[in-house]
Design an enzyme around this catalytic site. Structure first.
Site, mmCIF file in Angstrom:
data_model
loop_
_atom_site.group_PDB
_atom_site.id
_atom_site.type_symbol
_atom_site.label_atom_id
_atom_site.label_comp_id
_atom_site.label_asym_id
_atom_site.label_seq_id
_atom_site.Cartn_x
_atom_site.Cartn_y
_atom_site.Cartn_z
ATOM 1 C CD GLU A 83 1.212 -1.311 -7.824
ATOM 2 O OE1 GLU A 83 2.494 -1.255 -6.990
ATOM 3 O OE2 GLU A 83 0.339 -1.073 -6.597
ATOM 4 C CE LYS A 266 5.318 -1.798 -3.507
ATOM 5 N NZ LYS A 266 3.730 -1.545 -4.548
ATOM 6 C CG ASP A 282 20.063 6.618 -8.698
ATOM 7 O OD1 ASP A 282 19.444 5.706 -8.827
ATOM 8 O OD2 ASP A 282 21.342 6.486 -8.429
ATOM 9 C CG HIS A 387 -4.484 -3.150 -7.327
ATOM 10 N ND1 HIS A 387 -3.284 -3.033 -8.104
ATOM 11 C CD2 HIS A 387 -4.439 -2.499 -6.244
ATOM 12 C CE1 HIS A 387 -2.652 -2.889 -7.059
ATOM 13 N NE2 HIS A 387 -3.468 -2.236 -6.142
HETATM 14 C C1 MEV Z 1 0.396 -0.968 -3.300
HETATM 15 O O1 MEV Z 1 1.460 -1.109 -4.741
HETATM 16 C C2 MEV Z 1 0.594 -0.186 -2.037
HETATM 17 C C3 MEV Z 1 -0.457 -0.708 -0.913
HETATM 18 O O2 MEV Z 1 -0.014 -1.587 -0.505
HETATM 19 C C4 MEV Z 1 -0.160 0.883 -0.083
HETATM 20 C C5 MEV Z 1 -0.577 0.687 1.185
HETATM 21 O O3 MEV Z 1 -0.747 -0.607 1.384
HETATM 22 O O4 MEV Z 1 -0.972 1.981 2.177
HETATM 23 C C6 MEV Z 1 -1.767 -0.567 -1.298
#
Ligand code: MEV
Length: 437
Positions: A83, A266, A282, A387
């Site tokens: 990413e 995430k 892992d 991004h």
């Molecule tokens: C993207 O991979 C992760 C985010 O969505 C985390 C977040 O929203 O805190 C940018």
């Protein structure tokens, strides 16, 4: 003729033979099949031993996050991830934290949980006590299975017996707590559980079924905290104090709302998992452990939600933002892919960690850095800007831009804020028509 996925003896063939069979099956060109090839310096035999039915490798980019200072020492952090923006975000966040001393990290002892499930126990409450009565003896029997781990100060340290109602009746579940030292612990714990299961069954009068490690590693935690000074957070349009408040608002939503919390966590795992992958650990175990820990903590607290963020944010007396993190860190430096994968070995050397606990501290710091960076971007300019350029670069390459054309395509896409495949194609065509004319 219809194709069959049943390929007798596939696992017995050589890597080249398997690859040829797959190539024929999928109608891959020679060029396409070349994507599976092993890079120089990687012995195919090593990979052939790691998993089954190997046909090649699936490389993902390896980046280095800079600026990390953890407990007063500097680290270059290898991150393997597909990413865009993650490595840059971690490096930027580490730079902000560095201005106030960096990250301060700690770990608990590396204690993993092994579970033995026992069914059909007539008197579960008394059975629990019968097992606990024999604790010392049982721990000694477990430790006899791994004298090397014991020699290094690890091994089975404690036992817990739980009585669980279930859809299939009351179950007795024995937890064996094993200090895994510098190993992930999977093998040691599973071996000990399998060895002790018959004795647990005998003592309880039931029958043992599952004997396996738990990925909810609540006893093997890594923690880190850092201060992000408000004056480093100001933007063209917002003061540092406003950004601190906006981040606290963003964090409050993650505490209040599972839908936001999932994304918040995430983002933390973007950082943690990339280091876990780079070090050959892992990553499914770490992901599973992190998300179930986040849910488990919500269950343990009086919060009216089903999952909590793995990080916490507060404002200190100077108005600066203080971030903290607590995550399970069941990672190892000995055994597993870490010990054999040449890139993982090189990455561990770059990182310079000497113990699994130190690696856990790095993971916690990177997770916190990543989360801070995401919240900062979301609370200010939004996540897309960072991004966009990398995404546009990928698009330019995928529509066939040559190296000398990529920059111009990217520039146009970013300027127009149209980061789409069809637009990239049009821009490239326009550019080529322009230079032809
Ligand atoms: C993207 O991979 C992760 C985010 O969505 C985390 C977040 O929203 O805190 C940018």
């Amino acid at each position: 003729m219809t194709r069959s996925s049943e390929i007798p003896g596939f696992y017995r063939r050589s890597i080249a033979e398997r690859r040829a069979a797959v190539r024929e099956w999928a109608g891959l060109s020679e060029d396409e099949a070349r994507a599976f090839e092993f890079p120089p310096g990687v012995d195919p035999a090593t990979f052939d031993r790691m998993i089954e039915n190997v046909i090649g490798v699936m490389p993902i980019p390896l980046g280095i996050a800079t600026n990390f200072r953890i407990n007063g020492a500097d680290y270059l952090v290898p991150m393997a991830i597909e990413e865009p923006s993650v490595v840059a975000a971690a490096s930027n966040a580490a730079k902000v934290a560095r201005s106030s001393g960096g990250f301060f990290a700690q770990t608990t002892a590396p204690v993993m949980i092994g579970q033995v499930q026992i069914l059909d126990v007539p008197d579960p409450v008394a059975a629990r006590l019968r097992v606990l009565d024999r604790k010392d003896e049982l721990l000694a029997a477990a430790n006899a299975k791994d004298p090397v781990l014991v020699k290094f100060g690890g091994g089975a340290k404690d036992l817990d017996v739980r009585i669980l109602p279930s859809a299939r009746g009351t179950m007795v579940v024995v937890h064996l707590l094993v200090d895994a030292r510098d190993a992930g612990g999977m093998n040691a714990v599973n071996t000990m559980c399998e060895a002790l299961a018959p004795e647990f069954a005998r003592l309880t009068g039931g029958r043992s079924v599952l004997r396996i490690i738990s990925n909810l590693a609540v006893h093997r935690l890594a923690r880190a905290h850092a201060t992000f000074p408000a004056d480093r957070l100001k933007t063209e349009t917002a003061s540092g104090a406003e950004v601190v408040d906006a981040i606290l608002d963003a964090y409050a939503l993650a505490v209040a709302d599972p839908f936001r919390c999932a994304t918040h966590n995430k983002g933390i795992m973007n950082g943690i998992s990339s280091v876990v992958i780079a070090t050959g650990n892992d990553f499914r175990a770490i992901e599973s452990g992190a998300h179930s820990y986040a849910a488990w903590r919500a269950g343990e607290s009086d919060a009216a939600t089903v999952i909590l963020p793995l990080t916490t944010y507060e404002k200190d007396k100077n108005g600066d933002l203080v971030g903290s993190i607590e995550v399970p860190a069941p990672v190892g430096l000995v055994g597993g892919a870490t010990a054999v994968h040449p890139t993982a070995k090189a990455n561990v050397k770059v990182l310079g960690v000497k113990t699994a606990r130190e690696l856990g501290q790095v993971l916690a710091a990177v997770g916190l850095a990543q989360n801070f960076a995401a919240l900062r971007a979301l609370a200010t300019e939004g996540i897309q800007r960072g991004h966009m350029e990398l995404h546009a670069r990928n698009l330019a390459a995928s529509v066939g831009a040559r190296p000398d054309e990529v920059d111009r395509v990217v520039e146009r896409l970013v300027k127009e804020r149209q980061i789409r495949f069809d637009r990239a194609k049009e821009v490239l065509d326009e550019l080529r028509r322009g230079s032809a004319g």
